[in-house]
Design an enzyme around this catalytic site. Sequence first.
Site, mmCIF file in Angstrom:
data_model
loop_
_atom_site.group_PDB
_atom_site.id
_atom_site.type_symbol
_atom_site.label_atom_id
_atom_site.label_comp_id
_atom_site.label_asym_id
_atom_site.label_seq_id
_atom_site.Cartn_x
_atom_site.Cartn_y
_atom_site.Cartn_z
ATOM 1 N N GLU A 206 9.354 4.879 5.773
ATOM 2 C CA GLU A 206 9.743 4.547 4.390
ATOM 3 C C GLU A 206 11.030 5.283 3.994
ATOM 4 O O GLU A 206 11.078 6.011 3.002
ATOM 5 C CB GLU A 206 8.585 4.847 3.424
ATOM 6 C CG GLU A 206 7.369 3.991 3.713
ATOM 7 C CD GLU A 206 6.297 3.971 2.614
ATOM 8 O OE1 GLU A 206 6.375 4.781 1.678
ATOM 9 O OE2 GLU A 206 5.402 3.116 2.706
ATOM 10 N N GLU A 333 1.476 -0.049 8.009
ATOM 11 C CA GLU A 333 0.636 0.401 6.886
ATOM 12 C C GLU A 333 0.184 -0.836 6.128
ATOM 13 O O GLU A 333 1.016 -1.599 5.621
ATOM 14 C CB GLU A 333 1.399 1.343 5.946
ATOM 15 C CG GLU A 333 1.713 2.695 6.572
ATOM 16 C CD GLU A 333 2.272 3.718 5.596
ATOM 17 O OE1 GLU A 333 1.965 3.640 4.383
ATOM 18 O OE2 GLU A 333 3.019 4.605 6.064
HETATM 19 O O1 AHR Z 1 -0.716 5.752 3.156
HETATM 20 C C1 AHR Z 1 -0.276 6.592 2.125
HETATM 21 C C2 AHR Z 1 1.239 6.606 1.975
HETATM 22 O O2 AHR Z 1 1.676 5.321 1.631
HETATM 23 C C3 AHR Z 1 2.045 6.922 3.194
HETATM 24 O O3 AHR Z 1 2.166 8.288 3.415
HETATM 25 C C4 AHR Z 1 3.374 6.317 2.865
HETATM 26 O O4 AHR Z 1 4.096 5.954 4.018
HETATM 27 C C5 AHR Z 1 3.027 5.136 1.985
HETATM 28 O O5 AHR Z 1 3.805 5.077 0.857
#
Ligand code: AHR
Length: 534
Positions: A206, A333
């Site tokens: 990110e 994610e």
């Molecule tokens: O999964 C929680 C957080 O969500 C992670 O650390 C980040 O990459 C995302 O914003």
Amino acid sequence: MNRRSLLRASAVTAAGMVAGLRPALAADAEIEIALQAPGPRISPDLYGHFIEHLGAVIYDGIWVGHDSKVPNIDGIRRQFVEDMKRIAAPNYRWPGGCFADGYHWRDGIGRGSRPRTYNYWRERMPPGFDHTETNAFGIHEFIRLCRLTGAEPYLAANVGSGSPREFHDWVLYSNAPAGTVSLAAERAANGSPEPFGVKWWGVGNESWGCGGDMSPHEYATLYRRFVTQFPAYSPKPFLVAVGPRGHSRDMDLAWTRGFFEAMQGGHHSVVDGLSLHYYTDFRNTKEKVATFDARGWYAVIREGMRTESVIGSHWNAMSRYDPDRHTKLVVDEWGVWYPPGEETAPTHLLSQPLTLRDAVHTAVTFDVFNRHADKIAMANVAQTINCLHSLFLAQGDRFIRTPVYYVFEMYRNHMGAQSLPLRVRCDELTVPADTGTVRMPGLSGSASLKDGSLAVTLTNPALDSSLAVSIRLAGGSAAEARAVVLTHADMTARNTFERPGEVKLAPLPVTVRGNTLELALPKHAVASVEARLS
Ligand code: AHR
């Protein structure tokens, strides 16, 4: 809520289903599977995991320590190891997340005491609770977890506060054979003469946010610097660039385009994967995790179905820059993210008491991944234990499987199988929404074939009607079939430490009539059918 009696004319719907098949039997849902037309292989890596040094994911969730009373193998929670083996966990992404861009890998090695360092998530901890990183769980412990459960490591490197040199040293430490560079000798002195053999490398996380607050052009410049001198030891790396915030309302297509624009003009750096984060993001709503009505049920599942258009949109955007389709998407994610307030313990940051609704969301998401197996190299649920879309909740010696866990178990047969095209005729649902009513698919599904065995997974999202399902096998027939179902009388049902078996799998009758399988799919349920072909 009711089902529309009208069939959609022809188009592929948001859930990738084709309407318009002529009913052959008096069924509510008719499915045709073309056995002779297998599609791409469904990589087992689509059923992957993400574990971060965040709240109680690592410490308490996975790492309990050598001297713990909690049954463990080399400090790793034994029950976690056993359950992850049971679902054939293919990989883990580690150590973050946002934590990754503040993590310095050398802090987590060495047999003596390790430094206590700052953890990115400290500011989220409630007053009075510390979140100092002990570094007790470092690369050796992580690789041990991978080996114990048969999973591949996927390391997220520190771009935000690290350097290309720190990254390359981590690669050397992990992959250089003994007897070559000094870092390999150091690894051996720390107990691992054999290289770790890490193939999957994420270059930051990110970078548009917690990973550095960069523009896509700034990140692309760093990406090239980080990968150009990547140490060439075996295995050949699969390099994953930071991709978009897919859950933005505009899907963040500007990041994907901006990154690939910046990689044009004679640059030669390889991008094997583009990370795509897609949260079913309810953070800015009043939605609750464990208390909801029909509107809330459908809202979460509909938002989960949006995964398909997010994947399709970024894939299309990439085609302009990568016509040969070298770069695949890595959905590293994904999961439902509710507003704070229902954490399972104060220190278990971002933990959520997940329900049957989240299990149905999981199934719908996996169906999307299966149907787009040509575009996705890996996907990682965020996060496996004590966090957002978790399979497990653990506190000390207490440990439960959430309803989400069972969906991973139900979809196991798809892992490594050839995907099969699925044609579905099923009426759409008209469901309550913030804006009155909306329509949504009345059935989600995917199918695959492996070693003469057919796997079909089906989800009925409707809250008030079961479905008589008929599955016609085009080009073959079944010798026998069996099925299991995940459902509960209460749509908000979940497992708790007090009632760990409230939501679990049950057998589902399935009838074989030559080339047709018939079953009754209950309301708000996921079914997994396995048929041996004759
Ligand atoms: O999964 C929680 C957080 O969500 C992670 O650390 C980040 O990459 C995302 O914003």
